[in-house]
Scaffold this active site. Structure first.
Site, mmCIF file in Angstrom:
data_model
loop_
_atom_site.group_PDB
_atom_site.id
_atom_site.type_symbol
_atom_site.label_atom_id
_atom_site.label_comp_id
_atom_site.label_asym_id
_atom_site.label_seq_id
_atom_site.Cartn_x
_atom_site.Cartn_y
_atom_site.Cartn_z
ATOM 1 N N ARG A 272 0.856 -1.187 0.000
ATOM 2 C CA ARG A 272 0.000 0.000 0.000
ATOM 3 C C ARG A 272 0.890 1.233 0.000
ATOM 4 N NH1 ARG A 272 -1.336 2.476 4.586
ATOM 5 N NH2 ARG A 272 -1.337 0.630 5.896
ATOM 6 N N HIS A 276 -3.323 4.354 5.009
ATOM 7 C CA HIS A 276 -4.469 3.454 5.120
ATOM 8 C C HIS A 276 -5.733 4.118 4.556
ATOM 9 C CE1 HIS A 276 -7.230 0.503 6.751
ATOM 10 N NE2 HIS A 276 -7.853 1.446 7.427
ATOM 11 N N TYR A 285 4.412 4.822 11.371
ATOM 12 C CA TYR A 285 4.722 3.405 11.544
ATOM 13 C C TYR A 285 5.548 2.801 10.411
ATOM 14 C CZ TYR A 285 0.448 3.120 8.657
ATOM 15 O OH TYR A 285 -0.494 3.294 7.679
#
Length: 383
Positions: A272, A276, A285
């Site tokens: 990805r 998100h 992260y």
């Protein structure tokens, strides 16, 4: 455990016959490395028309993701989970199915629905907050975009099993992310599908993170594809950024299901590239160096290099694909910038086939309030 009498009066516990494997596990195991076609000799046998169609769909999909993300910043979409970097999985899933098959997407799979022929605006209606779905699932053979994790998987199994019982030539392809494999619905769906030998294909898009949780904190399995063996179905591991490989693996799994071979679990290893959703800060992260490394394995870049090397892609063909994508984006932007016409009475229209007394009472109360305000409720959104 049962007991078996041995000579001399001694007893030794032995497992009952049911412990024995119902099937040989070896053929169910996935390859040790993700299956690839691009950059290998196998690509020479691929239909050039398929390669060019995949390329055009990837380019359009990348532009679709960019435009939808921009619409969130303009307040025209409440949220958008981008599939940038995962376009090969999305497009391949749509193209592997026949018109009468069913697609069961997750919330990130709007592009798969569009590649299957769904109106781009209808694919975004749920994420805009206007309707629960925004399209007729029966008409398009696309189940509603599923925001709860993995709940669409048992639904896909149920539809596929029902089709098989009725003798319908239907295959269901259910899409889920790596995070969805940690949900109970995933395991229940795989178990039922294998026991019933339902004509369903499970596509896990392993993009590395369940929001901020990396895969290593979700499972200790060698791969997600290995989970298939425990349920008695084949597991396939494929390079999710190799559009040709994903299309071939899914097409083979769909064909196997159609001829009565049962379900298949396919893990597509992808990434990805965006956050998100537009509400997520991915820098908290993961590092930019990790993202940059995956940019080198971009699905469009991989296919473009192959097509160029084979003399199938020139500047005119690239320009045509880009212009078609831009036309789609402009039309999407124009239609999404128009305020939707919303009718509050639609709240009661599709809850039950026959309205309950309580719903009728609530609808009458709302109608009375609208009449008192002197409006029919179907005015444009004032956002």
């Amino acid at each position: 455990m049962s007991v078996q009498e041995r000579p001399g009066g001694a007893y030794r516990p032995t497992p009952p016959p049911a412990w024995k494997p119902r099937t040989d596990p070896a053929p169910l195991l996935p390859d040790p490395e993700p299956y690839r076609i691009l950059g290998t000799q196998d690509v020479s046998g691929t239909d050039p028309e398929l390669l060019l169609r995949l390329y055009a769909e990837l380019v359009r999909g990348r532009r679709y993701n960019a435009q939808a993300t921009a619409l969130t910043k303009q307040g025209r979409l409440a949220v958008y989970p981008s599939s940038t970097g995962q376009e090969a999985c999305q497009v391949a899933a749509a193209l592997a199915l026949q018109a009468h098959d069913w697609l069961f997407p997750s919330y990130r799979d709007t592009l798969a629905a569009v590649a299957r022929g769904l109106d781009p605006v209808q694919a975004l209606t749920l994420l805009r907050g206007d309707w629960h779905t925004g399209y007729d699932p029966r008409e398009h053979r696309i189940a509603p975009l599923c925001t709860p994790l993995a709940t669409q998987l048992p639904h896909a199994v149920g539809l596929a099993h029902a089709a098989r019982l009725k003798g319908d030539d239907v295959v269901a392809l259910a899409m889920v992310g790596d995070g969805g494999t940690s949900e109970g619905d995933f395991h229940e769906a795989l178990n039922f599908a294998a026991v019933w030998q339902a004509p369903v294909v499970f596509l896990v898009q392993n993009n590395g993170f369940a929001i901020s949780v990396p895969l290593a904190k979700q499972t200790a399995a060698p791969s997600l594809a290995h989970k298939a063996v425990g349920y008695g179905m084949p597991g396939r591991l494929v390079d999710g950024n190799d559009a040709v490989a994903v299309h071939q693996v899914l097409s083979e799994a769909v064909a196997r299901a159609r001829r009565g071979g049962g379900p298949t679990l396919v893990e597509a290893v992808t990434y990805r590239m965006d956050a998100h959703t537009n509400a997520d800060d991915a820098t908290r992260y993961r590092g930019e160096s990790e993202v940059d490394a995956w940019r080198e394995h971009d699905p469009i870049r991989l296919l473009e290099a192959e097509l160029t090397g084979r003399g199938l892609l020139d500047e005119d063909t690239k320009r045509t694909a880009a212009e078609a994508a831009e036309t789609m984006a402009a039309r999407l932007r124009e239609r999404m910038n128009a305020d939707p016409v919303l009718d509050p009475m639609d709240l009661f229209a599709h809850v039950y086939a026959e309205q309950t007394g309580q719903l009728r009472e609530q609808a009458a109360q709302l109608r009375a309030e609208l009449d008192a305000e002197g409006t029919d409720g179907s005015e444009g959104d004032a956002r």
